[in-house]
Design a protein around this motif. Structure first.
Motif: not given
Length: 216
Positions: A165-171, A186-188, A191-196
């Protein structure tokens, strides 16, 4: 290119070298592998660099409401592959076994399929023309989990599965990071403030640093 306070890679003083270093990188496009649909004839044919994804849109109309790939919806006992139909083209009729155990010949429910680019899982970030520079694929290919230390200095690309579901903002190429050997990835969450979860992300080496002793 890393940002301060990270250590910057050596610069030879050439302006173009600096501009290229600021761009993301991508490998040459992967050669499409033949798919089952790419070996079929029209109207079932679909180019190997595309795949079909069900949209969940069903139609019981006698003709296709718009031009697209359509296939009989699941649960009807049919295994007919998707076919390309033009708007207004008649849907085929089939013989379907009903609850009474007899075969009924007639219309069925059709499901719309969307064509999407399919590169068979290759790590190929995309961006507007001119924002990425093409580089040769590293040999051998090198991939790491988030919890590992970077084994080779260079440009690394984070990647999740195509159906994530988060491929559009990770890839994305702007997620790339220039890392030195031994540095943490980096850790999601941090470092990205993503619940990933970290386990969902794999880092792939896109371009190794020539100055890295590991590549000498």
């Amino acid at each position: 290119m890393p940002l301060p306070p990270a250590d910057l890679p050596p610069w030879n003083g050439d302006r173009d070298t600096l501009l290229h270093a600021a761009k993301g990188v991508r490998p040459p496009p992967a050669i499409p592998q033949p798919s089952a649909a790419s070996l079929l004839q029209k109207p079932y044919f679909l180019a190997a660099d595309y795949a079909l994804r069900s949209t969940g849109l069903h139609s019981d109309a006698p003709t296709a409401p718009f031009s697209a790939y359509w296939q009989p919806a699941g649960g009807q006992g049919l295994t007919e592959p998707a076919r390309l139909l033009r708007k207004g083209e008649e849907f085929r009729h089939f013989g379907v076994l009903n609850a009474a155990g007899t075969v009924r010949y007639g219309p069925v429910t059709w499901e719309h399929c969307l064509t999407i680019r399919h590169n068979h899982g290759a790590v190929e970030p995309r961006a507007a023309r001119g924002l990425l520079r093409e580089v040769a694929r590293p040999e051998p290919l090198l991939s790491c989990a988030c919890g590992q230390a970077c084994p080779v200095s260079g440009v690394w690309q984070p990647w999740v599965a195509a159906d994530h579901p988060l491929q559009a903002i990770v890839n994305q190429s702007w997620r790339q990071a220039w890392l030195t050997q031994g540095a943490p990835f980096p850790q999601p969450r941090r470092d990205w403030l993503l619940a990933l979860p970290d386990d969902d992300v794999t880092w792939h080496l896109m371009e190794a640093s020539i100055a890295d002793p590991a590549n000498a």
